[in-house]
Design an enzyme around this catalytic site. Structure first.
Site, short mmCIF file in Angstrom:
data_model
loop_
_atom_site.label_atom_id
_atom_site.label_comp_id
_atom_site.label_asym_id
_atom_site.label_seq_id
_atom_site.Cartn_x
_atom_site.Cartn_y
_atom_site.Cartn_z
N GLY A 141 2.87 -0.87 -6.12
CA GLY A 141 2.25 -0.49 -4.87
C GLY A 141 2.46 0.99 -4.56
N CYS A 142 2.75 1.28 -3.29
CA CYS A 142 2.87 2.67 -2.84
C CYS A 142 4.01 3.43 -3.52
CB CYS A 142 3.04 2.72 -1.33
SG CYS A 142 1.56 2.20 -0.41
N ALA A 143 4.98 2.72 -4.06
CA ALA A 143 6.09 3.38 -4.75
C ALA A 143 5.73 3.79 -6.16
CB ALA A 143 7.32 2.47 -4.77
#
Length: 350
Positions: A141-143
């Site tokens: 995801g965003c990481a």
């Protein structure tokens, strides 16, 4: 790491269709007008999100039509393939490399499923060798921008002389839902866009920065903060309201521990380069890291111009920062599903 891993290049690639926040709000009103007061209560988030515009792989009219898994999967394959190639070629060109010189390619993407992966589909176009090592990574995801950068650096350090290409592609807009949107879906609609970024890494090479350390911290019992839910029509966003206050309370001690393992303190970092999840998240990050309001200026600029593209977004921030001039030491950091904080420490090249 025994031999410093150089970031030889960094490129970003925008999706082809520009969507202003005003047009997005107008379209949302048309699509959800039957919901009346329910949508009226949520509509102000479009003005408070810190987003002026973003880019999408499909035209606005596509999102006004019903789509199931086959349509979304096809759009992911076509749009993802094009953005992968665009970002990768630009990064190779800046590094002075050809696709045939790449030994390892790391592909990070969590917004669609491609088997074989995007890197396999782009092999002929980019001229990859038949013996290239392909490493597709899903679920960050965003990481994913920060964790992918750390993984690429690990591989470069472990394989001296190898050229590692990292490509991060996310098409968040394909999760836009008409069937049964909830509050989290509306927030995602006002925030998320599509984009890609790529970089070339090699141990012992010249570059604009060197990777000197990395680390992660995953908090227990936080699986419900961020991620995807899988529905018959496609992916649905899991996006808890608790993210900004969680980041405000928990990020600082997590980054302190990550840096301590590298023999560093927060005060040793000249600039934190953060994934801008949204306007409230940026404010929470500034408070957590004692940066002062407005300290994360690159992050606000990227969010305003591109929205939250998930994993590539923090690499857009890094690209702006390096063009403005990196400090002696910086830390690329992002929060993502898990719930996890990921961080990569960079030293500016001499």
């Amino acid at each position: 790491m025994s031999s410093p891993v150089a970031l030889m290049s960094l490129a970003t690639a925008d999706a082809p269709h520009m969507l202003s926040q005003a047009d997005a709000l107008a379209a949302a009103y048309r699509l959800f007008e039957s919901r009346g007061a329910w949508f009226d209560r949520l509509a102000p988030v479009f003005g408070n999100a810190g987003v002026r515009a973003r880019q999408t792989v499909m035209p606005l009219s596509w999102y006004a039509e019903p789509h199931g898994w086959p349509d979304r999967a096809q759009a992911y394959l076509e749009g993802g393939d094009a953005l992968f190639a665009k970002a990768a070629q630009a990064a190779l060109d800046e590094a002075g490399c050809t696709g045939a010189e790449v030994d390892i390619v790391v592909t990070v993407s969590s917004t669609g499923i491609a088997t074989p992966g995007l890197e396999a589909r782009a092999m002929r176009r980019l001229g990859f060798r038949a013996d290239i090592a392909r490493i597709p990574v899903f679920g960050l995801g965003c990481a994913g921008g920060a964790t992918g950068l750390a993984l690429a650096a690990r591989l470069a350090a472990a394989t001296p002389g190898a050229t590692v290409l990292l490509v991060v592609v996310e098409l968040c807009s394909l999760a836009f839902r008409l069937d049964a949107p909830g509050k989290a879906d509306i927030v995602a609609t006002c925030l998320f866009g599509d984009g890609a970024a790529a970089c070339v890494l090699r141990a012992g090479a010249e570059g604009f920065a060197h990777v000197t350390g990395f680390g992660e911290h995953t908090w227990p019992d936080t699986l419900d903060i961020m991620g995807w839910r899988v529905d018959p029509q496609g992916l649905g966003v899991v996006f808890a309201r608790a993210i900004p206050p969680f980041a405000r309370r928990r990020l600082r001690p997590a980054l302190t521990a990550i840096l301590q393992r590298q023999g560093l303190a927060l005060e040793d970092v000249g600039r934190f380069l953060c994934h801008p999840g949204g306007a409230k998240v940026i404010e929470a990050l500034e408070a957590s890291l004692s940066l002062g309001q407005g300290g994360l200026d690159h992050e606000r600029e990227v969010l305003a111009a591109h929205g939250n593209m998930s994993a590539p977004t923090v690499l857009y921030v890094l690209d702006r920062a390096r063009r403005a001039g990196l400090p002696e030491r910086s830390v690329v950091t992002a929060l993502g599903p898990g719930f996890t904080a990921s961080a990569v420490t960079l030293a500016r090249a001499a």
